[in-house]
Write a protein that holds these residues in place. Structure first.
Motif, PDB file in Angstrom:
ATOM      1  N   UNK A  59      24.085  69.997 -20.595  1.00 41.58           N
ATOM      2  CA  UNK A  59      23.235  71.169 -20.522  1.00 41.58           C
ATOM      3  C   UNK A  59      23.650  72.278 -20.776  1.00 41.58           C
ATOM      4  N   UNK A  60      24.983  72.576 -20.543  1.00 41.05           N
ATOM      5  CA  UNK A  60      25.613  73.665 -21.010  1.00 41.05           C
ATOM      6  C   UNK A  60      27.328  73.654 -21.098  1.00 41.05           C
ATOM      7  N   UNK A  61      27.589  74.016 -22.008  1.00 43.81           N
ATOM      8  CA  UNK A  61      29.212  73.924 -22.488  1.00 43.81           C
ATOM      9  C   UNK A  61      29.439  75.228 -23.176  1.00 43.81           C
ATOM     10  N   UNK A  84      29.415  69.477  -7.339  1.00 41.86           N
ATOM     11  CA  UNK A  84      28.601  68.444  -7.570  1.00 41.86           C
ATOM     12  C   UNK A  84      27.208  68.796  -6.979  1.00 41.86           C
ATOM     13  N   UNK A  85      25.955  68.808  -7.348  1.00 42.03           N
ATOM     14  CA  UNK A  85      24.777  68.971  -6.906  1.00 42.03           C
ATOM     15  C   UNK A  85      24.088  67.639  -6.822  1.00 42.03           C
ATOM     16  N   UNK A  86      22.683  67.855  -6.256  1.00 41.59           N
ATOM     17  CA  UNK A  86      21.929  66.540  -6.399  1.00 41.59           C
ATOM     18  C   UNK A  86      21.861  65.633  -7.640  1.00 41.59           C
ATOM     19  N   UNK A  87      21.693  66.522  -8.822  1.00 40.56           N
ATOM     20  CA  UNK A  87      21.361  65.581 -10.022  1.00 40.56           C
ATOM     21  C   UNK A  87      22.319  66.264 -11.184  1.00 40.56           C
ATOM     22  N   UNK A  88      23.263  67.062 -10.874  1.00 42.18           N
ATOM     23  CA  UNK A  88      24.215  67.724 -11.851  1.00 42.18           C
ATOM     24  C   UNK A  88      25.546  67.769 -11.377  1.00 42.18           C
ATOM     25  N   UNK A  89      26.546  67.851 -12.324  1.00 42.67           N
ATOM     26  CA  UNK A  89      28.082  68.230 -12.026  1.00 42.67           C
ATOM     27  C   UNK A  89      28.330  69.265 -12.788  1.00 42.67           C
ATOM     28  N   UNK A  90      29.269  69.975 -12.259  1.00 42.19           N
ATOM     29  CA  UNK A  90      29.877  71.124 -13.137  1.00 42.19           C
ATOM     30  C   UNK A  90      31.461  70.686 -13.348  1.00 42.19           C
ATOM     31  N   UNK A  91      32.017  70.734 -14.389  1.00 41.63           N
ATOM     32  CA  UNK A  91      33.436  70.453 -14.475  1.00 41.63           C
ATOM     33  C   UNK A  91      34.200  71.188 -15.640  1.00 41.63           C
ATOM     34  N   UNK A  92      35.506  71.298 -15.487  1.00 37.66           N
ATOM     35  CA  UNK A  92      36.233  71.906 -16.446  1.00 37.66           C
ATOM     36  C   UNK A  92      37.266  71.203 -17.077  1.00 37.66           C
ATOM     37  N   UNK A 108      34.246  74.572 -19.948  1.00 36.84           N
ATOM     38  CA  UNK A 108      33.347  74.107 -18.610  1.00 36.84           C
ATOM     39  C   UNK A 108      32.035  73.821 -19.241  1.00 36.84           C
ATOM     40  N   UNK A 109      31.695  72.751 -18.579  1.00 34.14           N
ATOM     41  CA  UNK A 109      30.533  71.804 -18.989  1.00 34.14           C
ATOM     42  C   UNK A 109      29.607  71.738 -17.642  1.00 34.14           C
ATOM     43  N   UNK A 110      28.154  71.718 -17.816  1.00 34.82           N
ATOM     44  CA  UNK A 110      27.335  71.243 -16.669  1.00 34.82           C
ATOM     45  C   UNK A 110      26.604  70.076 -17.227  1.00 34.82           C
ATOM     46  N   UNK A 111      26.839  68.847 -16.538  1.00 36.30           N
ATOM     47  CA  UNK A 111      26.157  67.709 -17.097  1.00 36.30           C
ATOM     48  C   UNK A 111      25.008  67.480 -15.948  1.00 36.30           C
ATOM     49  N   UNK A 112      23.894  66.420 -16.651  1.00 35.97           N
ATOM     50  CA  UNK A 112      22.925  66.132 -15.582  1.00 35.97           C
ATOM     51  C   UNK A 112      22.687  64.660 -15.716  1.00 35.97           C
TER      52      UNK A 112
END
Length: 142
Positions: A59-61, A84-92, A108-112
């Motif tokens: 959802x964001x990169x 890490x959140x309930x439904x998403x992760x953010x990583x680099x 850096x990416x946010x994935x759902x």
């Protein structure tokens, strides 16, 4: 925390643009390949995703380019789970010129986590959350 590489490959001449360095479309492709190796480490394996009807959607990169990569350069990507959140992760992802050790780019990416049939975000399983919590890391300074 030091992480194993999530991608290792070569820059081919046909991946270079008119300026002579790797074109931005190939950075995205190499980062995408690293995504799937990182996901597998977190339990988001191809068999899990197929069997559960789940998926991952970016959802964001954001990509920062630091150094040129040229034909013949060996590229390594090291990935770090930042959140890490309930439904998403953010990583680099750090893309490194394996010869010089310099960071060529980072992303850096946010994935759902999604239900593919409902086309909606869903909670990560407890197992995946536990694995992800063990993988939380601080990225190298760029």
């Amino acid at each position: 925390m030091e992480q194993e590489a999530t991608y290792r490959g070569t820059v081919y001449p046909w991946q270079c643009d008119h300026v002579g360095h790797m074109n931005i479309m190939w950075y995205v492709g190499k980062f995408d390949q690293a995504n799937w190796n990182l996901f597998a480490r977190l339990g988001l394996t191809p068999s899990y995703l197929r069997g559960s009807g789940r998926g991952m959607a970016a959802v964001q990169q954001n990509i920062t380019y630091k150094r040129e990569l040229l034909a013949g350069d060996i590229v390594e990507i090291r990935s770090h789970l930042l959140e890490i959140r309930d439904k998403s992760i953010r990583f680099r992802h750090d893309m490194i010129n394996a010869d010089t050790g310099e960071i060529a780019a980072f992303c850096e990416i946010t994935g759902v986590h999604t239900d593919r049939s409902l086309r909606k975000s869903v909670l990560f399983t407890d197992d995946i959350r536990e694995i992800a919590l063990r993988h939380l890391a601080e990225p190298a300074e760029a």
